[in-house]
Design an enzyme around this catalytic site. Structure first.
Site, PDB file in Angstrom:
ATOM      1  N   GLN A 101       3.583  -5.390 -15.171  1.00 34.16           N
ATOM      2  CA  GLN A 101       3.638  -5.705 -13.747  1.00 34.16           C
ATOM      3  C   GLN A 101       3.163  -4.518 -12.925  1.00 34.16           C
ATOM      4  O   GLN A 101       3.792  -3.455 -12.941  1.00 34.16           O
ATOM      5  CB  GLN A 101       5.074  -6.080 -13.364  1.00 34.16           C
ATOM      6  CG  GLN A 101       5.297  -6.387 -11.901  1.00 34.16           C
ATOM      7  CD  GLN A 101       6.730  -6.814 -11.628  1.00 34.16           C
ATOM      8  OE1 GLN A 101       7.583  -6.753 -12.506  1.00 34.16           O
ATOM      9  NE2 GLN A 101       7.006  -7.239 -10.421  1.00 34.16           N
ATOM     10  N   GLY A 102       2.079  -4.678 -12.197  1.00 40.14           N
ATOM     11  CA  GLY A 102       1.518  -3.603 -11.383  1.00 40.14           C
ATOM     12  C   GLY A 102       1.907  -3.738  -9.928  1.00 40.14           C
ATOM     13  O   GLY A 102       1.093  -4.170  -9.094  1.00 40.14           O
ATOM     14  N   TYR A 103       3.137  -3.367  -9.610  1.00 36.61           N
ATOM     15  CA  TYR A 103       3.643  -3.453  -8.238  1.00 36.61           C
ATOM     16  C   TYR A 103       3.860  -2.071  -7.628  1.00 36.61           C
ATOM     17  O   TYR A 103       3.187  -1.669  -6.691  1.00 36.61           O
ATOM     18  CB  TYR A 103       4.958  -4.242  -8.225  1.00 36.61           C
ATOM     19  CG  TYR A 103       4.827  -5.743  -8.092  1.00 36.61           C
ATOM     20  CD1 TYR A 103       3.640  -6.396  -8.372  1.00 36.61           C
ATOM     21  CD2 TYR A 103       5.918  -6.515  -7.698  1.00 36.61           C
ATOM     22  CE1 TYR A 103       3.526  -7.769  -8.267  1.00 36.61           C
ATOM     23  CE2 TYR A 103       5.824  -7.896  -7.583  1.00 36.61           C
ATOM     24  CZ  TYR A 103       4.625  -8.522  -7.869  1.00 36.61           C
ATOM     25  OH  TYR A 103       4.525  -9.878  -7.761  1.00 36.61           O
ATOM     26  N   SER A 104       4.840  -1.338  -8.141  1.00 35.51           N
ATOM     27  CA  SER A 104       5.274  -0.084  -7.507  1.00 35.51           C
ATOM     28  C   SER A 104       4.168   0.965  -7.516  1.00 35.51           C
ATOM     29  O   SER A 104       3.380   1.067  -8.463  1.00 35.51           O
ATOM     30  CB  SER A 104       6.507   0.474  -8.221  1.00 35.51           C
ATOM     31  OG  SER A 104       7.605  -0.404  -8.101  1.00 35.51           O
ATOM     32  N   SER A 147       6.626  -0.910 -16.624  1.00 29.10           N
ATOM     33  CA  SER A 147       7.268  -1.124 -17.923  1.00 29.10           C
ATOM     34  C   SER A 147       6.298  -1.744 -18.916  1.00 29.10           C
ATOM     35  O   SER A 147       5.580  -2.690 -18.595  1.00 29.10           O
ATOM     36  CB  SER A 147       8.488  -2.035 -17.768  1.00 29.10           C
ATOM     37  OG  SER A 147       9.441  -1.448 -16.903  1.00 29.10           O
ATOM     38  N   GLU A 195      13.688 -14.041 -10.993  1.00 27.36           N
ATOM     39  CA  GLU A 195      14.670 -13.266 -11.745  1.00 27.36           C
ATOM     40  C   GLU A 195      16.073 -13.754 -11.367  1.00 27.36           C
ATOM     41  O   GLU A 195      16.731 -13.195 -10.506  1.00 27.36           O
ATOM     42  CB  GLU A 195      14.498 -11.779 -11.446  1.00 27.36           C
ATOM     43  CG  GLU A 195      13.129 -11.257 -11.838  1.00 27.36           C
ATOM     44  CD  GLU A 195      12.928  -9.799 -11.509  1.00 27.36           C
ATOM     45  OE1 GLU A 195      12.880  -8.987 -12.439  1.00 27.36           O
ATOM     46  OE2 GLU A 195      12.807  -9.482 -10.326  1.00 27.36           O
ATOM     47  N   SER A 255      15.040  -0.719  -5.854  1.00 33.56           N
ATOM     48  CA  SER A 255      16.189   0.168  -5.676  1.00 33.56           C
ATOM     49  C   SER A 255      17.299  -0.522  -4.890  1.00 33.56           C
ATOM     50  O   SER A 255      17.084  -1.521  -4.200  1.00 33.56           O
ATOM     51  CB  SER A 255      15.752   1.443  -4.934  1.00 33.56           C
ATOM     52  OG  SER A 255      15.423   1.134  -3.590  1.00 33.56           O
TER      53      SER A 255
END
Length: 387
Positions: A115-118, A154, A238, A366
């Site tokens: 997953q390429g988010y942050s 991850s 989720e 977070s």
């Protein structure tokens, strides 16, 4: 509040338990295990559509599978991002061609996703994305060229593909002008993956750099500029089933901490006993909350359910790690072997729990971000002013 399982559900549970007992030790690695699961049809049970090489199951049967999987202590999954995040997103927003291309390999355990988010300058603030994707129409097949940096990605070191949130409209700000692209990871010289070493010594989180990486035009999900809607939809997947399975593992960890407290004599301390009882009561509360929110449910409260669940379990698990160290006293600081540059320290289960759980309130959004989501989207409080 307990789930009611039908005789058919219990038969399904028995099938799952027997299969896991017979196969959980058969794999020689995580990728091999995904293929074993895929061949047996255990990937994609929660998808609302079949026909991609998966079988579907009722919600209660999905709960039974998840619980039996956790109890079996089968190998950790490395295909869950594709199965539980990408696949529902494609089923909701993807084209027929995208679904037929990407869902069968996920169901077979053949293609792994990250997953390429942050991003380093944005963290959990997805609207702060700076990674760009520029249309390239010069020579050859039209595509996007993706340039930027993602972090805390991850399983990127194992993944075949990455779904990337990138800015496709030059000069756009915040949630405008974003697109959701499917990017192949096998692009030497254009994609670099650097493991981030954790306190535990593992490196499952990664920094990923894109330098003109190629993404095909037909691999944009939800259309150009529709990335924010797709990304927010993905985060809503989720929910309770995975949380219930997670709680089986939590209960096992809590049991180990209780046994350690009895062995060390720490359980004689009334303060320690009170904390152990509190952990047990809170775990039961989390189960009831997960059962209450199973199946989704519309409205603002439903939209905030994943954030509430994340706040509950992250802080609970972190406190459990602290308690695991407390009940062992000074022995908690010792490792089985002496550390040296050539021989890293070896952690036992309690030490690993304590160190890894320090990240629980950060990854996956977070605690601060989760509270902001609840405040703005559920309670309707004014948005924070942007400096």
């Amino acid at each position: 509040m307990e789930f009611g399982f039908t005789p058919q559900d219990e038969a399904f549970r028995g099938e799952a338990r027997d299969w896991l007992a017979a196969h959980a030790g058969a794999a020689s690695g995580r990728r091999a295990w995904e293929r074993i699961l895929g061949r047996a049809g255990w990937i994609g049970l929660g998808w609302p559509e079949s026909g991609y090489g998966n079988r579907t199951a009722t919600l209660t049967q999905q709960v039974a599978w998840a619980e039996e999987y956790a109890r079996s202590q089968a190998p950790p999954r490395c295909g869950h991002i594709g199965e539980n995040l990408l696949a529902p997103t494609l089923l909701a927003h993807g084209t027929a061609a995208q679904k037929s291309r990407f869902l069968p390999p996920v169901a077979a355990g053949e293609e792994l996703w990250c997953q390429g988010y942050s991003e380093p300058e944005a963290g959990s603030d997805l609207a702060g994305v700076r990674t760009t994707a520029v249309r390239d129409t010069g020579g050859g097949e039209p595509c996007y060229r993706v340039t930027g940096q993602k972090i805390w990605t991850s399983l990127a070191h194992e993944a075949d593909w990455c779904f990337v949130l990138a800015r496709t409209e030059p000069g756009s700000r915040r949630h405008h002008g974003l697109s959701f692209l499917l990017v192949p990871m096998d692009q030497p010289g254009r994609i670099e993956v650097r493991p981030i070493r954790q306190l535990t010594g593992a490196g499952d989180f990664n920094e990923v750099r894109f330098e003109g990486a190629r993404a095909r035009v037909e691999h944009v999900v939800g259309g150009e500029g529709g990335g924010w809607r797709v990304a927010m939809s993905l985060l809503g997947f989720e929910r309770g089933v995975s949380t219930l399975a997670q709680q089986i593992g939590f209960a096992r960890e809590l049991g180990e901490v209780v046994r350690a407290a009895l062995d060390s004599g720490a359980a004689d301390d009334p303060v320690v006993r009170d904390r152990l009882a509190g952990q047990w009561a809170e775990l039961r509360t989390m189960r009831w909350n997960a059962l209450r929110t199973l199946g989704g449910g519309g409205g603002p409260a439903g939209a905030g359910a994943p954030s509430v669940a994340k706040l509950l379990w992250a802080s609970w698990h972190q406190r459990l790690g602290e308690l695991a160290m407390l009940v062992r006293g000074a022995a908690a600081s010792a490792t089985a072997t002496d550390w040296s540059p050539s021989t890293p320290y070896e952690l036992d289960a309690a030490q690993h729990l304590f160190l890894f759980s320090r990240a629980d309130t950060i990854y996956g959004g977070s605690d601060q971000i989760q509270r902001t989501i609840i405040a703005e989207r559920v309670l309707g409080l004014p948005r924070e002013p942007k400096g």
